[in-house]
Design a protein around this motif. Structure first.
Motif, PDB file in Angstrom:
ATOM      1  N   PHE A  52      -0.730   3.925   0.331  1.00 29.01           N
ATOM      2  CA  PHE A  52       0.126   5.104   0.282  1.00 29.01           C
ATOM      3  C   PHE A  52       1.004   5.184   1.538  1.00 29.01           C
ATOM      4  O   PHE A  52       0.657   4.648   2.590  1.00 29.01           O
ATOM      5  CB  PHE A  52      -0.729   6.370   0.168  1.00 29.01           C
ATOM      6  CG  PHE A  52      -1.545   6.427  -1.091  1.00 29.01           C
ATOM      7  CD1 PHE A  52      -1.030   7.005  -2.242  1.00 29.01           C
ATOM      8  CD2 PHE A  52      -2.829   5.891  -1.130  1.00 29.01           C
ATOM      9  CE1 PHE A  52      -1.778   7.058  -3.408  1.00 29.01           C
ATOM     10  CE2 PHE A  52      -3.582   5.941  -2.294  1.00 29.01           C
ATOM     11  CZ  PHE A  52      -3.065   6.518  -3.430  1.00 29.01           C
ATOM     12  N   GLN A  53       2.118   5.861   1.408  1.00 31.29           N
ATOM     13  CA  GLN A  53       3.054   6.086   2.517  1.00 31.29           C
ATOM     14  C   GLN A  53       3.394   4.790   3.271  1.00 31.29           C
ATOM     15  O   GLN A  53       3.252   4.712   4.499  1.00 31.29           O
ATOM     16  CB  GLN A  53       2.470   7.109   3.494  1.00 31.29           C
ATOM     17  CG  GLN A  53       2.239   8.483   2.926  1.00 31.29           C
ATOM     18  CD  GLN A  53       3.522   9.283   2.756  1.00 31.29           C
ATOM     19  OE1 GLN A  53       4.575   8.906   3.274  1.00 31.29           O
ATOM     20  NE2 GLN A  53       3.443  10.376   2.041  1.00 31.29           N
ATOM     21  N   PRO A  54       3.843   3.737   2.586  1.00 28.38           N
ATOM     22  CA  PRO A  54       4.093   2.457   3.261  1.00 28.38           C
ATOM     23  C   PRO A  54       5.153   2.544   4.361  1.00 28.38           C
ATOM     24  O   PRO A  54       5.017   1.894   5.410  1.00 28.38           O
ATOM     25  CB  PRO A  54       4.543   1.530   2.123  1.00 28.38           C
ATOM     26  CG  PRO A  54       5.032   2.457   1.051  1.00 28.38           C
ATOM     27  CD  PRO A  54       4.182   3.672   1.154  1.00 28.38           C
ATOM     28  N   SER A  55       6.194   3.341   4.140  1.00 33.83           N
ATOM     29  CA  SER A  55       7.242   3.458   5.156  1.00 33.83           C
ATOM     30  C   SER A  55       6.718   4.147   6.413  1.00 33.83           C
ATOM     31  O   SER A  55       7.051   3.764   7.541  1.00 33.83           O
ATOM     32  CB  SER A  55       8.444   4.220   4.597  1.00 33.83           C
ATOM     33  OG  SER A  55       8.042   5.489   4.099  1.00 33.83           O
ATOM     34  N   THR A  56       5.885   5.149   6.216  1.00 31.85           N
ATOM     35  CA  THR A  56       5.298   5.848   7.364  1.00 31.85           C
ATOM     36  C   THR A  56       4.364   4.933   8.135  1.00 31.85           C
ATOM     37  O   THR A  56       4.286   5.011   9.374  1.00 31.85           O
ATOM     38  CB  THR A  56       4.538   7.105   6.893  1.00 31.85           C
ATOM     39  OG1 THR A  56       5.430   7.942   6.149  1.00 31.85           O
ATOM     40  CG2 THR A  56       3.972   7.880   8.064  1.00 31.85           C
TER      41      THR A  56
END
Length: 332
Positions: A52-56
């Motif tokens: 989850f939230q790969p960019s973060t």
């Protein structure tokens, strides 16, 4: 089936906030199933697992690298004021970032029994980090000589107490230990927003007073202003515009991405501010070399050969005769 939570803003309730952004505590409060955001960043499949939230997570990795660089530069300023104290703040920030990485990414799944304990530790570390920053704000006033056991252990012990207390309150809230209730987490809300916010506000006020009353240079005020702007922008994006960003980017990123970036930038401004107000005593820096060749030219070869630069035949400096040098002279 759990009732639908009231998503309007209310004192002591995370429901409104968790409906906009996926904080690590959101799956554990509000209802038995937690509170999900209206819109959140899409996940990716990696190594047969959903991340989850790969960019973060990319920002978290960058934050760890940047913090390591800042720590290297801080440690290289051997005689700078408050060096050991500010290092503790950055170590805590590293721990917060690592735990955030593990919890936000789903590496520690929300369905796991240990998730609530890791989240409790995460919240405890966040409060300890703010508390450590607050105490660093007093270092420049020299209520206790920096680098001494009194200064260092007062920060370590009090930060450990704050960490333990907040971790206990968090886990007690998540497990519904009386009188704490996950559906009404008032104590956790007060700690998360009021206690942490007050610690940051007091730190900023202390640094403004320090610069205005102690320093001739006013440029460090710019570092303080930029730090406040980055942090405030991150909070507004996180809690106000997260859903709008998520919808606009087709679920590729949300407010958590920009909030993490702004937090990193504000931490970098803490380093920039500390670096701008500290002055290293180069005469006693470990491994430093003075411009000896200039002194030799002034003294002449005969004087240098006969008595050394300090007038001692054995080549010992006066500082060596009096034990430890005074590292704390002309700091500001």
């Amino acid at each position: 089936m759990s009732a639908t939570p009231d998503l309007s803003f209310a004192f002591g309730s995370f429901n409104h906030i968790c409906s906009k952004v996926s904080l690590t505590l959101c799956p554990l409060i509000g209802t038995a199933d937690g509170v999900e955001p209206i819109c959140y960043s899409r996940n990716v499949k990696m190594f047969n697992a959903l991340i989850f939230q790969p960019s973060t997570l990319i920002i978290h990795i960058i934050a760890l690298i940047m913090t390591a660089i800042m720590l290297y530069h801080i440690r290289s300023k051997y005689t700078a004021v408050g060096r050991k104290e500010i290092i503790m703040f950055f170590y805590l920030y590293i721990l917060v970032t690592i735990l955030d990485f593990l919890l936000v990414s789903g590496i520690i799944p929300t369905s796991s029994d240990v998730y609530r304990h890791f989240t409790g530790v995460h919240l405890g570390l966040i409060s300890a980090t703010f508390w450590c920053l607050l105490l660093n704000g007093f270092v420049g006033f020299q209520f206790a000589e920096d680098g001494t056991p009194l200064s260092l252990w007062s920060i370590r012990i009090s930060s450990a107490v704050v960490f333990a207390a907040v971790t206990f309150v968090s886990i007690a809230t998540f497990t519904k230990m009386s009188p704490f209730d996950p559906e009404n987490p008032v104590a956790l809300w007060i700690i998360f927003f009021i206690f942490n916010g007050a610690a940051l506000l007091i730190y900023v006020i202390l640094q403004i007073v320090l610069v205005v009353n102690t320093l001739d240079d006013r440029w460090p005020l710019g570092d303080i202003v930029f730090g406040i702007m980055f942090f405030a922008a991150g909070q507004v994006i996180l809690y106000v515009f997260s859903v709008d960003i998520c919808d606009f980017t087709k679920h590729y990123i949300d407010g958590l991405f920009f909030g993490t970036i702004c937090t990193l930038l504000s931490v970098m401004m803490v380093y920039k501010y500390w670096d701008s107000i500290t002055k290293e005593d180069l005469e006693f820096s470990v491994g430093s070399k003075q411009n000896v060749w200039e002194v030799k030219e002034l003294l002449g070869e005969d004087e240098v050969a006969g008595g050394g630069l300090y007038g001692h035949a054995g080549g010992h400096s006066p500082a060596a005769s009096y034990g430890q040098p005074n590292y704390y002279e002309d700091r500001y």
